[in-house]
Design a protein around this motif. Structure first.
Motif, mmCIF file in Angstrom:
data_model
loop_
_atom_site.group_PDB
_atom_site.id
_atom_site.type_symbol
_atom_site.label_atom_id
_atom_site.label_comp_id
_atom_site.label_asym_id
_atom_site.label_seq_id
_atom_site.Cartn_x
_atom_site.Cartn_y
_atom_site.Cartn_z
ATOM 1 N N TYR A 76 0.836 -1.192 0.000
ATOM 2 C CA TYR A 76 0.000 0.000 0.000
ATOM 3 C C TYR A 76 0.874 1.246 0.000
ATOM 4 N N ARG B 252 -10.080 5.787 -8.528
ATOM 5 C CA ARG B 252 -9.803 4.419 -8.086
ATOM 6 C C ARG B 252 -10.400 4.167 -6.696
ATOM 7 N N GLN C 221 -12.043 1.823 -5.429
ATOM 8 C CA GLN C 221 -11.947 0.450 -4.943
ATOM 9 C C GLN C 221 -10.619 0.155 -4.256
ATOM 10 N N CYS C 222 -9.639 1.023 -4.445
ATOM 11 C CA CYS C 222 -8.315 0.794 -3.856
ATOM 12 C C CYS C 222 -8.155 1.445 -2.480
ATOM 13 N N ARG D 243 -8.372 2.375 1.370
ATOM 14 C CA ARG D 243 -8.551 1.574 2.576
ATOM 15 C C ARG D 243 -8.761 2.396 3.844
ATOM 16 N N ASP E 191 -4.406 0.598 -1.677
ATOM 17 C CA ASP E 191 -3.679 -0.555 -2.195
ATOM 18 C C ASP E 191 -3.025 -0.204 -3.528
ATOM 19 N N LYS E 192 -1.798 -0.618 -3.704
ATOM 20 C CA LYS E 192 -1.155 -0.460 -5.002
ATOM 21 C C LYS E 192 -1.855 -1.348 -6.033
ATOM 22 N N TYR E 193 -1.737 -0.975 -7.277
ATOM 23 C CA TYR E 193 -2.427 -1.704 -8.330
ATOM 24 C C TYR E 193 -1.585 -1.693 -9.600
ATOM 25 N N GLN E 194 -1.912 -2.575 -10.506
ATOM 26 C CA GLN E 194 -1.219 -2.658 -11.788
ATOM 27 C C GLN E 194 -2.202 -2.380 -12.915
ATOM 28 N N VAL E 195 -1.701 -1.783 -13.978
ATOM 29 C CA VAL E 195 -2.532 -1.480 -15.144
ATOM 30 C C VAL E 195 -1.789 -1.878 -16.411
ATOM 31 N N ASN F 46 -3.047 5.619 -16.870
ATOM 32 C CA ASN F 46 -2.477 4.283 -16.798
ATOM 33 C C ASN F 46 -0.962 4.430 -16.774
#
Length: 249
Positions: free
Chosen positions: A13, A29, A31-32, A34, A85-89, A150
Motif C-alpha cells: 500500500y 480508483r 476500490q483501492c 482503505r 492498495d497499489k495496483y497494476q494497469v 495508466n
C-alpha cells in the motif's frame, strides 16, 4: 490492514497526501482506498467534508493520525491523506504513449505525469531503474494526476517494446539526425510514443536507431532543460499538432 508502516516500496500500500490528490484518487480508483487519515486540526472545509462523505459511503475507515501524516509528509500542514492498495494497469495499445526511462527524482516524475495528463497523454511507461512510481512524493507532485492515468512500470525498454511494438518512437535527444520538435510533431505517425531519458544522462545514442530522434531547440545560454519541462513541451507540441486534441477556448 494493521499498523501503518513508514512508506517503503516493498509495502503493498501507499499514502496519497493532501486533500486535492486524495479527491482525485477517490474519483478514479475508489476500490483501492482503505483508510482516511485526518489531522486533528483539519477542521471543516469543503474538501475535507467531501473526503469524509465519500469515504463514509464506501465504508472506508476514518481515523485521526497526526503522527502518520507528519511522518509521511515530512511537514506539519498535511491535513488529510488516503491509504490505498497499489495496483497494476496495462497501457491502451490504441493511444499514444509517453515512455520515461530511468527517471531518478520523484518530483520530476510527478510533475511530468501531471503535464502528460494536462496535454492529453494518459498512457505512460516507466522504465527501471527508476524512482518508485507509488512513492507518496511522486503522487503528491502529480497532484493526483497519477490516478487518472495508466502508469505501467517495466524492467527494461525491451520489455515495454515487446508488449507495444507498433508505436512509432520519437526519442528526445541530441543526435545528428534529430528533427527539431515542431517539424517532428507536424509529421508524426498516427500511433506513436514519446521517449525521454534520465535527468542527468538523457537517452543513450542507441535510441536514435529505434525511431525518429527529436530535439527541442533552445538557446546556447543553457545546457539543457529540466525533465518535466521537456516532457511538457514535447507533449504540448505533439498534442497541438492533432486537430481537436486540445481545447482552444
Amino acid at each position: 490492514m494493521g499498523k501503518l508502516e513508514p512508506y517503503d516500496k516493498r509495502l503493498p500500500y501507499s499514502y496519497c497526501l493532501g486533500v486535492f490528490p486524495s479527491l482525485n484518487l477517490l474519483a478514479a480508483r475508489p476500490q483501492c482506498v482503505r483508510r482516511l487519515l485526518l489531522h486533528p486540526q483539519a477542521g471543516r472545509n469543503q474538501g475535507v467534508d467531501k473526503l469524509r462523505q465519500a469515504c463514509a459511503e464506501l465504508g472506508v475507515r476514518e481515523e485521526e493520525a497526526e503522527r502518520v501524516l507528519r511522518r509521511e509528509a515530512h511537514k506539519d500542514n498535511c491535513y488529510a491523506a488516503l491509504v490505498f492498495d497499489k495496483y497494476q494497469v496495462q497501457l491502451d495499445r490504441a493511444q499514444p504513449h509517453v515512455v520515461l526511462c530511468q527517471i531518478s527524482d520523484g518530483g520530476n516524475l510527478g510533475t511530468a505525469l501531471r503535464a502528460c495528463l494536462g496535454f492529453g497523454f494518459e498512457q505512460v511507461a516507466i522504465i527501471r531503474p527508476a524512482v518508485d512510481a507509488f512513492d507518496p512524493r511522486v503522487l503528491r507532485a502529480s497532484m493526483g494526476a497519477f490516478f487518472q492515468m495508466n502508469v505501467a512500470v517495466f524492467d527494461s525498454f525491451e520489455d515495454y517494446r515487446a508488449l507495444y511494438p507498433n508505436h512509432a518512437l520519437y526519442p528526445f535527444m541530441l543526435h545528428a539526425q534529430a528533427q527539431i520538435l515542431p517539424q517532428a510533431a507536424a509529421r508524426h505517425a498516427p500511433l506513436y510514443a514519446l521517449v525521454f531519458g534520465n535527468e542527468q544522462t538523457g537517452l543513450p545514442q542507441a535510441y536514435a536507431g529505434l525511431g525518429q530522434p527529436v530535439f527541442i531547440p533552445q538557446t546556447s545560454k543553457i545546457d539543457s532543460l529540466n525533465l518535466a519541462v521537456a516532457v511538457s513541451i514535447g507533449c504540448y507540441a505533439f498534442a497541438a499538432a492533432a486537430p481537436g486534441a486540445l481545447p482552444v477556448e
